[in-house]
Design a protein around this motif. Structure first.
Motif, PDB file in Angstrom:
ATOM      1  N   CYS A  97      -1.542  -6.517 -17.849  1.00 43.64           N
ATOM      2  CA  CYS A  97      -2.044  -5.183 -18.182  1.00 43.64           C
ATOM      3  C   CYS A  97      -1.997  -4.895 -19.687  1.00 43.64           C
ATOM      4  CB  CYS A  97      -1.229  -4.148 -17.423  1.00 43.64           C
ATOM      5  SG  CYS A  97      -1.691  -2.446 -17.728  1.00 43.64           S
ATOM      6  N   GLY A  98      -1.050  -5.549 -20.366  1.00 44.77           N
ATOM      7  CA  GLY A  98      -0.955  -5.312 -21.807  1.00 44.77           C
ATOM      8  C   GLY A  98       0.302  -4.586 -22.243  1.00 44.77           C
ATOM      9  N   GLY A  99       1.278  -4.474 -21.349  1.00 49.11           N
ATOM     10  CA  GLY A  99       2.539  -3.877 -21.772  1.00 49.11           C
ATOM     11  C   GLY A  99       3.028  -2.787 -20.837  1.00 49.11           C
ATOM     12  N   ILE A 100       4.269  -2.404 -21.044  1.00 48.61           N
ATOM     13  CA  ILE A 100       4.930  -1.424 -20.187  1.00 48.61           C
ATOM     14  C   ILE A 100       4.248  -0.064 -20.246  1.00 48.61           C
ATOM     15  CG2 ILE A 100       7.034  -0.028 -20.011  1.00 48.61           C
ATOM     16  CD1 ILE A 100       8.612  -2.618 -20.569  1.00 48.61           C
ATOM     17  N   GLU A 101       3.988   0.415 -21.436  1.00 47.91           N
ATOM     18  CA  GLU A 101       3.405   1.754 -21.583  1.00 47.91           C
ATOM     19  C   GLU A 101       2.040   1.830 -20.918  1.00 47.91           C
ATOM     20  OE1 GLU A 101       2.463   5.087 -25.059  1.00 47.91           O
ATOM     21  OE2 GLU A 101       3.304   3.134 -25.594  1.00 47.91           O
ATOM     22  N   ALA A 102       1.233   0.802 -21.139  1.00 47.23           N
ATOM     23  CA  ALA A 102      -0.105   0.784 -20.540  1.00 47.23           C
ATOM     24  C   ALA A 102      -0.022   0.716 -19.015  1.00 47.23           C
ATOM     25  CB  ALA A 102      -0.902  -0.397 -21.079  1.00 47.23           C
ATOM     26  N   ALA A 103       0.890  -0.105 -18.507  1.00 51.07           N
ATOM     27  CA  ALA A 103       1.027  -0.257 -17.063  1.00 51.07           C
ATOM     28  C   ALA A 103       1.451   1.056 -16.414  1.00 51.07           C
ATOM     29  CB  ALA A 103       2.034  -1.357 -16.748  1.00 51.07           C
ATOM     30  N   LEU A 104       2.410   1.739 -17.024  1.00 45.84           N
ATOM     31  CA  LEU A 104       2.873   3.004 -16.467  1.00 45.84           C
ATOM     32  C   LEU A 104       1.792   4.084 -16.519  1.00 45.84           C
ATOM     33  CD1 LEU A 104       6.542   3.173 -17.758  1.00 45.84           C
ATOM     34  CD2 LEU A 104       5.809   3.098 -15.368  1.00 45.84           C
ATOM     35  N   ALA A 105       1.068   4.125 -17.612  1.00 36.62           N
ATOM     36  CA  ALA A 105       0.017   5.125 -17.746  1.00 36.62           C
ATOM     37  C   ALA A 105      -1.063   4.927 -16.692  1.00 36.62           C
ATOM     38  CB  ALA A 105      -0.584   5.065 -19.144  1.00 36.62           C
ATOM     39  N   ASP A 113       0.779  -1.232   0.000  1.00 38.29           N
ATOM     40  CA  ASP A 113       0.000   0.000   0.000  1.00 38.29           C
ATOM     41  C   ASP A 113       0.813   1.285   0.000  1.00 38.29           C
ATOM     42  OD1 ASP A 113       0.974  -0.501   2.560  1.00 38.29           O
ATOM     43  OD2 ASP A 113      -0.698   0.520   3.531  1.00 38.29           O
ATOM     44  N   ASP A 114       2.154   1.201   0.143  1.00 40.52           N
ATOM     45  CA  ASP A 114       2.910   2.448   0.292  1.00 40.52           C
ATOM     46  C   ASP A 114       3.678   2.856  -0.955  1.00 40.52           C
ATOM     47  OD1 ASP A 114       4.549   0.245   0.784  1.00 40.52           O
ATOM     48  OD2 ASP A 114       5.917   1.364   2.061  1.00 40.52           O
ATOM     49  N   ALA A 115       3.677   2.033  -1.983  1.00 42.11           N
ATOM     50  CA  ALA A 115       4.309   2.387  -3.247  1.00 42.11           C
ATOM     51  C   ALA A 115       3.790   1.452  -4.330  1.00 42.11           C
ATOM     52  CB  ALA A 115       5.830   2.292  -3.145  1.00 42.11           C
ATOM     53  N   ILE A 116       3.859   1.902  -5.570  1.00 40.87           N
ATOM     54  CA  ILE A 116       3.457   1.068  -6.705  1.00 40.87           C
ATOM     55  C   ILE A 116       4.712   0.437  -7.293  1.00 40.87           C
ATOM     56  CG2 ILE A 116       2.509   1.076  -9.042  1.00 40.87           C
ATOM     57  CD1 ILE A 116       0.605   3.281  -8.156  1.00 40.87           C
ATOM     58  N   LEU A 117       4.772  -0.884  -7.299  1.00 45.45           N
ATOM     59  CA  LEU A 117       5.889  -1.614  -7.898  1.00 45.45           C
ATOM     60  C   LEU A 117       5.324  -2.556  -8.955  1.00 45.45           C
ATOM     61  CD1 LEU A 117       8.738  -2.540  -8.278  1.00 45.45           C
ATOM     62  CD2 LEU A 117       8.594  -3.848  -6.149  1.00 45.45           C
ATOM     63  N   ILE A 118       5.506  -2.158 -10.215  1.00 45.02           N
ATOM     64  CA  ILE A 118       4.959  -2.920 -11.341  1.00 45.02           C
ATOM     65  C   ILE A 118       5.962  -4.001 -11.721  1.00 45.02           C
ATOM     66  CG2 ILE A 118       4.118  -2.777 -13.705  1.00 45.02           C
ATOM     67  CD1 ILE A 118       3.779   0.295 -13.185  1.00 45.02           C
ATOM     68  N   LYS A 119       5.556  -5.261 -11.591  1.00 37.89           N
ATOM     69  CA  LYS A 119       6.451  -6.372 -11.889  1.00 37.89           C
ATOM     70  C   LYS A 119       6.023  -7.040 -13.193  1.00 37.89           C
ATOM     71  CE  LYS A 119       8.832  -7.954  -8.683  1.00 37.89           C
ATOM     72  NZ  LYS A 119       9.449  -8.718  -7.571  1.00 37.89           N
ATOM     73  N   ASP A 120       6.770  -8.070 -13.591  1.00 38.30           N
ATOM     74  CA  ASP A 120       6.556  -8.668 -14.907  1.00 38.30           C
ATOM     75  C   ASP A 120       5.141  -9.205 -15.095  1.00 38.30           C
ATOM     76  OD1 ASP A 120       6.973 -10.677 -13.046  1.00 38.30           O
ATOM     77  OD2 ASP A 120       8.465 -11.754 -14.220  1.00 38.30           O
ATOM     78  N   ASN A 121       4.566  -9.779 -14.029  1.00 35.51           N
ATOM     79  CA  ASN A 121       3.207 -10.308 -14.155  1.00 35.51           C
ATOM     80  C   ASN A 121       2.173  -9.189 -14.300  1.00 35.51           C
ATOM     81  OD1 ASN A 121       3.879 -13.028 -14.095  1.00 35.51           O
ATOM     82  ND2 ASN A 121       3.785 -13.138 -11.866  1.00 35.51           N
ATOM     83  N   HIS A 122       2.410  -8.054 -13.636  1.00 38.40           N
ATOM     84  CA  HIS A 122       1.520  -6.911 -13.835  1.00 38.40           C
ATOM     85  C   HIS A 122       1.565  -6.447 -15.292  1.00 38.40           C
ATOM     86  CE1 HIS A 122       2.523  -6.506  -9.434  1.00 38.40           C
ATOM     87  NE2 HIS A 122       1.217  -6.368  -9.378  1.00 38.40           N
ATOM     88  N   ILE A 123       2.788  -6.369 -15.810  1.00 38.02           N
ATOM     89  CA  ILE A 123       2.950  -5.913 -17.206  1.00 38.02           C
ATOM     90  C   ILE A 123       2.243  -6.861 -18.162  1.00 38.02           C
ATOM     91  CG2 ILE A 123       4.647  -5.533 -19.035  1.00 38.02           C
ATOM     92  CD1 ILE A 123       6.604  -4.650 -16.801  1.00 38.02           C
ATOM     93  N   ALA A 124       2.408  -8.165 -17.946  1.00 37.94           N
ATOM     94  CA  ALA A 124       1.785  -9.160 -18.829  1.00 37.94           C
ATOM     95  C   ALA A 124       0.261  -9.081 -18.768  1.00 37.94           C
ATOM     96  CB  ALA A 124       2.256 -10.557 -18.441  1.00 37.94           C
ATOM     97  N   ALA A 149      11.169   5.974 -22.399  1.00 37.21           N
ATOM     98  CA  ALA A 149      10.424   6.666 -23.454  1.00 37.21           C
ATOM     99  C   ALA A 149       8.993   6.960 -23.012  1.00 37.21           C
ATOM    100  CB  ALA A 149      10.422   5.831 -24.731  1.00 37.21           C
ATOM    101  N   ALA A 150       8.401   6.017 -22.267  1.00 32.84           N
ATOM    102  CA  ALA A 150       7.015   6.191 -21.816  1.00 32.84           C
ATOM    103  C   ALA A 150       6.926   7.229 -20.709  1.00 32.84           C
ATOM    104  CB  ALA A 150       6.450   4.857 -21.349  1.00 32.84           C
TER     105      ALA A 150
END
Length: 292
Positions: free
Chosen positions: A186-194, A173-184, A221-222
């Protein structure tokens, strides 16, 4: 050119009693079971007084002393417990950590729980100090992960800091850490970051895990990442990654971090080295309680 913000640990403040008491109380209740300390009650006459010393039987870094003191206090508020060392102190074999006096029955009843906490947490602090010393010639800080003993995270993270390590995140709950399974998923790095940046408030940081320099380039780049978790990269690759980041985000190396590899990883210029070993693989520091 301004110097990068230091991620080195600040002086350690004790955890509030309100955080410690539920855990220590539960441990005491587990040990006391349904009938209390039957051995002590059977063998030690009521009213017997004693003095005891909690000592280090091997060299290390002290931690969990406030927790040990609380174990004695919860069993018997009438016990006198004097601190002979503080969390974060390097201690030699034979060093006194706590001095306890009062009811012999109470001291014996609290002994094991106090030793279990102090030994476990001092072990975490001792291993962390070995890592911190191994990278002390660099600007990098070593940090723990969420690979902690269930229900002991706050205590173990505190012990990491006592050993000279960094705090990292404490939970989900104290930070967002996007890992490989989140990226997979979600649909990709750009989408996950957005999505992460749209969700996070102005106080919440966003970190994303990457396995390759190509993924890192996509992250840069994103935009939107405060930190990049560089997972299982060789030192030469880490050096390239640090150059690519160019101070635009915190560079964290993770995966394959051991006492043997930590110096070379830190020398690549990363800001952080994170390893679950600080908490999940730390040997207990040998402590003992001796009557005097």
């Amino acid at each position: 050119m301004t110097e990068p913000l230091s991620l080195a640990p600040l002086p350690l403040a004790p955890l509030p009693r309100v955080m410690l008491e539920p855990v220590v109380r539960a441990a005491l209740l587990e040990d006391l079971g349904r009938a209390g300390d039957v051995t002590t009650d059977a063998t030690i006459p009521e009213g017997t007084r004693a003095e005891a010393l909690l000592v280090a039987r091997e060299a290390g870094v002290a931690a969990g002393l406030d927790v040990a003191r609380l174990a004695f206090a919860l069993v018997d508020p009438g016990l006198s417990v004097e601190a002979c060392a503080a969390d974060g102190d390097r201690v030699a074999a034979g060093a006194r950590l706590l001095a306890v006096s009062g009811s012999a029955r109470s001291i014996l009843t609290a002994e094991r729980v106090a030793l279990n906490f102090a030994g476990r947490l001092s072990g975490v602090a001792t291993l962390t100090r070995r890592f911190a010393d191994a990278v002390a010639h660099t600007r990098a800080t070593v940090a723990a992960t969420r690979k902690t003993t269930p229900l002991l995270r706050a205590l173990e993270k505190h012990a990491v800091r006592a050993g000279g390590g960094g705090a990292h995140r404490y939970g989900l709950d104290d930070a967002i850490l996007i890992k490989d399974n989140h990226i997979a998923a979600c649909g990709g790095i750009e989408a996950a970051l957005a999505r992460a940046r749209a969700y996070a408030g102005h106080m919440m940081k966003v970190e994303i895990e990457v396995d390759t320099l190509e993924q890192l380039a996509e992250v840069l780049a994103a935009g939107g990442a405060d930190a990049a978790l560089l997972d299982n990269m060789a030192p030469e690759t880490l050096r390239e990654a640090v150059a690519m980041i160019g101070g635009r985000a915190v560079a964290e190396a993770s995966g394959g971090v051991t006492l043997a590899t930590a110096p070379a990883i830190a020398e690549t210029g990363v800001d952080l080295l994170s390893t679950g070993a600080l908490t999940h693989s730390a040997p207990v520091l040998d402590l003992g309680l001796d009557f005097v």
